[in-house]
Design a protein around this motif. Structure first.
Motif, mmCIF file in Angstrom:
data_model
loop_
_atom_site.group_PDB
_atom_site.id
_atom_site.type_symbol
_atom_site.label_atom_id
_atom_site.label_comp_id
_atom_site.label_asym_id
_atom_site.label_seq_id
_atom_site.Cartn_x
_atom_site.Cartn_y
_atom_site.Cartn_z
ATOM 1 N N MET A 1 45.568 -17.266 -16.927
ATOM 2 C CA MET A 1 46.670 -17.831 -17.696
ATOM 3 C C MET A 1 47.981 -17.689 -16.921
ATOM 4 O O MET A 1 48.258 -16.638 -16.334
ATOM 5 C CB MET A 1 46.791 -17.071 -19.026
ATOM 6 N N PHE A 2 48.749 -18.783 -16.888
ATOM 7 C CA PHE A 2 50.008 -18.799 -16.129
ATOM 8 C C PHE A 2 51.147 -19.255 -17.038
ATOM 9 O O PHE A 2 50.904 -19.926 -18.040
ATOM 10 C CB PHE A 2 49.891 -19.750 -14.933
ATOM 11 N N ILE A 3 52.370 -18.885 -16.672
ATOM 12 C CA ILE A 3 53.537 -19.372 -17.412
ATOM 13 C C ILE A 3 54.277 -20.370 -16.527
ATOM 14 O O ILE A 3 54.599 -20.073 -15.371
ATOM 15 C CB ILE A 3 54.497 -18.223 -17.789
ATOM 16 N N GLU A 42 55.407 -17.817 -9.694
ATOM 17 C CA GLU A 42 54.800 -18.804 -10.580
ATOM 18 C C GLU A 42 53.272 -18.671 -10.621
ATOM 19 O O GLU A 42 52.634 -19.071 -11.587
ATOM 20 C CB GLU A 42 55.197 -20.212 -10.124
ATOM 21 N N LYS A 43 52.728 -18.098 -9.554
ATOM 22 C CA LYS A 43 51.261 -17.966 -9.495
ATOM 23 C C LYS A 43 50.766 -16.664 -10.127
ATOM 24 O O LYS A 43 49.595 -16.287 -9.961
ATOM 25 C CB LYS A 43 50.795 -18.075 -8.045
ATOM 26 N N GLN A 44 51.658 -15.964 -10.801
ATOM 27 C CA GLN A 44 51.271 -14.733 -11.491
ATOM 28 C C GLN A 44 50.226 -15.053 -12.558
ATOM 29 O O GLN A 44 50.476 -15.848 -13.466
ATOM 30 C CB GLN A 44 52.512 -14.110 -12.135
ATOM 31 N N ASN A 45 49.059 -14.427 -12.429
ATOM 32 C CA ASN A 45 47.986 -14.666 -13.406
ATOM 33 C C ASN A 45 48.086 -13.593 -14.503
ATOM 34 O O ASN A 45 47.809 -12.413 -14.270
ATOM 35 C CB ASN A 45 46.618 -14.597 -12.708
ATOM 36 N N TYR A 46 48.493 -14.013 -15.691
ATOM 37 C CA TYR A 46 48.749 -13.068 -16.783
ATOM 38 C C TYR A 46 47.455 -12.558 -17.415
ATOM 39 O O TYR A 46 47.439 -11.495 -18.028
ATOM 40 C CB TYR A 46 49.672 -13.702 -17.824
ATOM 41 N N GLN A 80 45.108 -22.436 -12.364
ATOM 42 C CA GLN A 80 46.022 -22.685 -11.242
ATOM 43 C C GLN A 80 46.021 -24.170 -10.861
ATOM 44 O O GLN A 80 47.051 -24.715 -10.447
ATOM 45 C CB GLN A 80 45.610 -21.830 -10.050
ATOM 46 N N LYS A 81 44.866 -24.800 -11.036
ATOM 47 C CA LYS A 81 44.761 -26.229 -10.714
ATOM 48 C C LYS A 81 45.683 -27.040 -11.634
ATOM 49 O O LYS A 81 46.382 -27.958 -11.198
ATOM 50 C CB LYS A 81 43.310 -26.680 -10.877
ATOM 51 N N GLU A 82 45.663 -26.632 -12.905
ATOM 52 C CA GLU A 82 46.530 -27.312 -13.881
ATOM 53 C C GLU A 82 48.010 -27.055 -13.544
ATOM 54 O O GLU A 82 48.849 -27.952 -13.644
ATOM 55 C CB GLU A 82 46.208 -26.786 -15.284
#
Lengths: 354, 52
Positions: A1-3, A42-46, A80-82
């Motif tokens: 999940m990303f923000i 931005e690539k931080q995976n929550y 991440q693709k999205e």
């Protein structure tokens, strides 16, 4: 999940605090610096981060995410693709003219003459501010306003007028229907009470503050922050006050702003275009807050207007002054706003500056 | 197109803008046109000076 933050939402970190703001709707809020670090990546995976956190920290992280969603500052992206589908498009819209802002300090109506008007037209200036010196009486201010129509054929988008309040002046403006074909933004200072009028093409703002021209300029405060996307981008590459600005002081001297020490000639014998081409005229145009002492560590640096006329080492004869604006009371290292005018060191400097 | 925009937190109408390659030839509407649906006013996006 990303923000993913919305394109209009920006974050800036200072020495102690960080802020998040939306350049579309004017939302601004302080955020913890930890949160800034997370949002910067931005690539931080929550999803992974949540698994690694203790219960207390997990609760804090969930508060952070809820803050973004509930304030409509961004949205959740699952993969991440999205995430890669959303491109950051935010470009500075440069005006094609060499100058945009013109400040004219005047003491009588003769200062708005044909030569100055033709230069405003030829240089494609967009925004004009006429600042009437406080010693000018209401009768003479009315005579100045009666000459504003001479600017009708210029390409100006707006004319701002600053003058001292007087009852007769207010009555004259209220009763005047055709002062100009331009949008007029009139500020009358030293009034008895605050009033705001909207007469269609005239916006009239009466304020109780006493304004000294030009020495009253350079006041930096929270209420003067500008939360606009283009201003934010301009501040990152150009000086937020002096870029594309020219002025004539009350003695006819051409300067970057009427309070700046260097004169580039007098309007009696020098054209604005000649002044513009002087080797020093643009020397501050690309000095951003990132290169100004103390400001470079401030979280407000891209929404704040700079001042190069009144600075903490002002009055010294130096080639390029990159010291902090004198009339700013914010300390980015403590995160505290103070009244700059009662700071004894600043008061001393204000006396030295002419 | 929206009839109103929000700039610096103040709602204003927009002054007419004719698309034109030469910036000097761009003209703006006179007062009489301000209430037209086609008119636009763009106000200064930043402060002229920080007087108060």
């Amino acid at each position: 999940m990303f923000i993913k933050l919305f394109n209009s939402v920006k974050i800036t970190a200072g020495a102690k605090n960080a802020i998040i703001f939306d350049t579309d709707n004017g939302f601004v809020s302080a955020i913890p610096k930890d949160f800034f670090i997370l949002l910067s990546n931005e690539k931080q995976n929550y999803t992974i981060l949540r698994q690694e956190l203790e219960a207390d920290d997990l609760e804090t992280l969930n508060e952070y995410i809820d803050f973004i969603i509930s304030n409509r500052l961004g949205f959740i992206v699952n993969t991440q693709k999205e995430l890669q589908q959303f491109k950051n498009k935010f470009t500075f819209n440069e005006n094609p003219t060499n100058l945009e802002y013109f400040i004219l300090d005047i003491k009588d109506e003769r200062d708005i003459d044909g030569i100055t008007i033709s230069q405003i037209q030829n240089l494609g200036i967009r925004y004009l501010q006429i600042r009437v010196l406080e010693q000018v009486n209401a009768y003479d201010i009315i005579n100045i306003l009666l000459r504003i129509f001479l600017l009708n054929n210029c390409d100006l988008q707006e004319i701002s007028i600053v003058a001292k309040y007087d009852d007769s002046l207010l009555k004259f403006i209220k009763e005047s229907k055709n002062l100009s074909s331009k949008f007029l933004d009139i500020t009358l200072h030293s009034g008895d009470e605050k009033k705001l009028f909207d007469f269609g093409y005239i916006r009239l703002n009466v304020i109780t503050n006493k304004i000294s021209i030009p020495s009253g300029c350079g006041c930096i405060s929270k209420k003067n922050f500008i939360l606009s996307g283009n201003f934010y981008l301009e501040s990152k590459v150009h000086n937020s006050c002096l870029y594309k600005k020219i002025s004539i002081d009350s003695d006819g001297n051409i300067r970057n702003c009427p309070s700046m020490p260097q004169s580039f000639g007098n309007i009696k014998d020098t054209t604005l275009e000649d002044a513009l081409h002087h080797k020093d005229f643009k020397k501050y145009w690309n000095i951003t807050k990132d290169s100004i002492e103390i400001c470079k560590d401030c979280e407000f640096r891209y929404i704040c207007t700079d001042c190069r006329a009144y600075t903490e080492i002002g009055g010294n004869n130096i080639d390029l002054d990159v010291s902090k604006p004198l009339k700013c009371g914010y300390n980015p290292y403590s995160g505290i706003w103070e009244d700059w005018s009662i700071n004894p060191l600043k008061k001393r400097l204000l006396i030295i500056i002419p | 197109m929206k009839k109103k925009i929000q700039l610096k937190g103040i709602e204003v109408s927009l002054q007419e803008w004719k698309e034109c390659g030469n910036v000097k030839a761009v003209k703006y509407s006179s007062n009489s046109n301000i209430k037209s649906d086609k008119t636009k006013i763009f106000r200064s996006p930043k402060y002229y000076s920080l007087l108060y």
